[in-house]
Write an enzyme that holds these catalytic residues in place. Sequence first.
Site, PDB file in Angstrom:
ATOM      1  N   ASP A   1      -0.382   5.418   1.920  1.00  0.00           N
ATOM      2  CA  ASP A   1      -1.232   6.131   2.883  1.00  0.00           C
ATOM      3  C   ASP A   1      -0.982   5.637   4.307  1.00  0.00           C
ATOM      4  O   ASP A   1      -0.488   4.531   4.519  1.00  0.00           O
ATOM      5  CB  ASP A   1      -2.716   5.989   2.517  1.00  0.00           C
ATOM      6  CG  ASP A   1      -3.207   4.540   2.525  1.00  0.00           C
ATOM      7  OD1 ASP A   1      -2.446   3.656   2.078  1.00  0.00           O
ATOM      8  OD2 ASP A   1      -4.330   4.289   3.003  1.00  0.00           O
TER       9      ASP A   1
ATOM     10  N   ASP B 213       4.064   1.198   9.286  1.00  0.00           N
ATOM     11  CA  ASP B 213       2.906   0.894   8.440  1.00  0.00           C
ATOM     12  C   ASP B 213       2.565   2.078   7.550  1.00  0.00           C
ATOM     13  O   ASP B 213       1.857   2.969   7.985  1.00  0.00           O
ATOM     14  CB  ASP B 213       1.734   0.517   9.362  1.00  0.00           C
ATOM     15  CG  ASP B 213       0.514   0.061   8.583  1.00  0.00           C
ATOM     16  OD1 ASP B 213       0.610  -0.156   7.376  1.00  0.00           O
ATOM     17  OD2 ASP B 213      -0.560  -0.051   9.214  1.00  0.00           O
TER      18      ASP B 213
ATOM     19  N   GLU C  85      -5.061   1.942   1.195  1.00  0.00           N
ATOM     20  CA  GLU C  85      -5.125   0.631   1.859  1.00  0.00           C
ATOM     21  C   GLU C  85      -5.848   0.734   3.194  1.00  0.00           C
ATOM     22  O   GLU C  85      -6.622  -0.152   3.570  1.00  0.00           O
ATOM     23  CB  GLU C  85      -3.695   0.093   2.093  1.00  0.00           C
ATOM     24  CG  GLU C  85      -3.647  -1.377   2.538  1.00  0.00           C
ATOM     25  CD  GLU C  85      -3.814  -1.598   4.035  1.00  0.00           C
ATOM     26  OE1 GLU C  85      -4.068  -2.732   4.452  1.00  0.00           O
ATOM     27  OE2 GLU C  85      -3.708  -0.616   4.800  1.00  0.00           O
TER      28      GLU C  85
ATOM     29  N   HIS D  81      -0.629   2.048  14.072  1.00  0.00           N
ATOM     30  CA  HIS D  81      -1.938   2.719  14.217  1.00  0.00           C
ATOM     31  C   HIS D  81      -2.073   3.361  15.606  1.00  0.00           C
ATOM     32  O   HIS D  81      -3.152   3.843  15.948  1.00  0.00           O
ATOM     33  CB  HIS D  81      -3.125   1.763  13.983  1.00  0.00           C
ATOM     34  CG  HIS D  81      -3.247   1.295  12.563  1.00  0.00           C
ATOM     35  ND1 HIS D  81      -4.436   0.885  12.011  1.00  0.00           N
ATOM     36  CD2 HIS D  81      -2.342   1.177  11.580  1.00  0.00           C
ATOM     37  CE1 HIS D  81      -4.247   0.527  10.738  1.00  0.00           C
ATOM     38  NE2 HIS D  81      -2.965   0.697  10.475  1.00  0.00           N
TER      39      HIS D  81
HETATM   40 ZN   LIG Z   1      -0.587  -1.290   6.328  1.00  0.00          ZN
END
Ligand SMILES: [Zn+2]
Length: 487
Positions: A123, A156, A190, A459
């Site tokens: 995810d 990520d 996660e 992010h």
């Molecule tokens: Zn991560």
Amino acid sequence: MKKLTIFLIVPLTILAAFMLYRADTQFPDRQLYEAAIPSLPQFESEAMALRLAEAIRIRTISHDDRSNFDAEAFLGFHRYLEDSFPRVHAVAERELINDYSLVYRIDGRDRELKPALFMGHMDVVPVDPATADQWSHDPFSGAIEDGVIWGRGAIDDKLTVMALMEAMEALLASGNVPARTVYFAFGHDEEVGGKDGARQAAAYFRDRGVSFEFVLDEGGAVTEGMISAVEAPVAVIGIAEKGYVNLHLTVAAAGGHSSQPPPHTAAGILAQAIVRVEDNPFPASLSAMEPNFAYIGHYLPFGTRVALANTWLLGPLVESTLLAEATTAASIRTTTAVTMLEGSSKSNILPTRAEAVVNFRILPGDSVASVQRHIERAIDDPRVSVRAEMANEPSPVSSTESFGFRLLERTIRGMDDSVLVAPYLVQGGTDAKHFVDLSDSVYRFVMFRANPTTMKRVHGIDEQIAIDEYTRAVGFYYALLSDLDAA
Ligand SMILES: [Zn+2]
């Protein structure tokens, strides 16, 4: 007078000599030299980049509001892995965990050896609509331009999932299997805590009595310019992670009209409690940083080494230096952050209830219970009730002497000995926290270069990875997977 001066000078000289001696001897070079790693095959970087780009296009987004969960995206991602890595899927035992997370088992040559677990998550975080137009390429386009792969998840953590798969596929293609049994565990939530994915995967292993020689998850990287005073890049390997708890402070009171208030309303009592919480920070402790100092101490400027080698005398100075910056302060204490406040819903109505949420990141050594005790003592007011929610204890600290740590160390150094290796404490949380009772050796590291610019992209806006770097990550996993025999 003269006598007194001599009286002082002699012991001070001895003290200074002793401190300098410690600075000189306390930090021997802990880095590995001439670390040999298995030879790497010629990877087809372009094809690998295209596969990562396609993985980015599949919108496996974790939303805080779980009703937005897109099951089809995750199932599509599973199919995509199956199509892209036929060799892995031909030999691996694959298990669906809670419908959307994946566990793979690839049997090793020697069943006597304890298995190794490699973790990643499928995810990704959503793209903030307010910044969507600031991306240089659409965040889910998987664009490749000038040797760079763009998009959400490029670091990520589709980097990890895809690089692990590429490495295993290449290893199998070369006619080899790992020396010990290897598990992959890829979570699907996660970014929202791992409750349905990694936690269930851990339960799956626990039920089957499977434990691991070591576990490797994300959470560390090759840092550049992030540790001040060390010029060389430093590969930081997470050997522990901080715990987490939200304390809800609540005050109940009789309500009423604000024209005839008591001297202290529920909101006022709560405000006083918050002041006491902030005025009573947790004590600092250098113990979580000590393994890190031991590995990079040799490379620090002499003055810093004098201080670190003599914490018996200069500990308070070292602590106050580290406490001065929020980033380093978080490494040496349990942090306190008052984040949410609620009182009356109307300006002229007295609150019947006031509530604050205080978020704590707990240092190994403290615990959820000790944090709550500390706060109750600091507030010392029976009108304020304290309730813990979303509690996670800090992880145990894994050894730097284990097979797993040594393997990471020699592989990182073997690939590039200009990179220093150092253990560290992960300040955020990873899926690995669910696995700490399944192995004594839980590590957190991804082979990618983290500097202040790349860290903002995780992010954030313009997440991307260079094809070269991605290839290096695949090579890193390939070397690990080919070097699992000794224990
Ligand atoms: Zn991560």
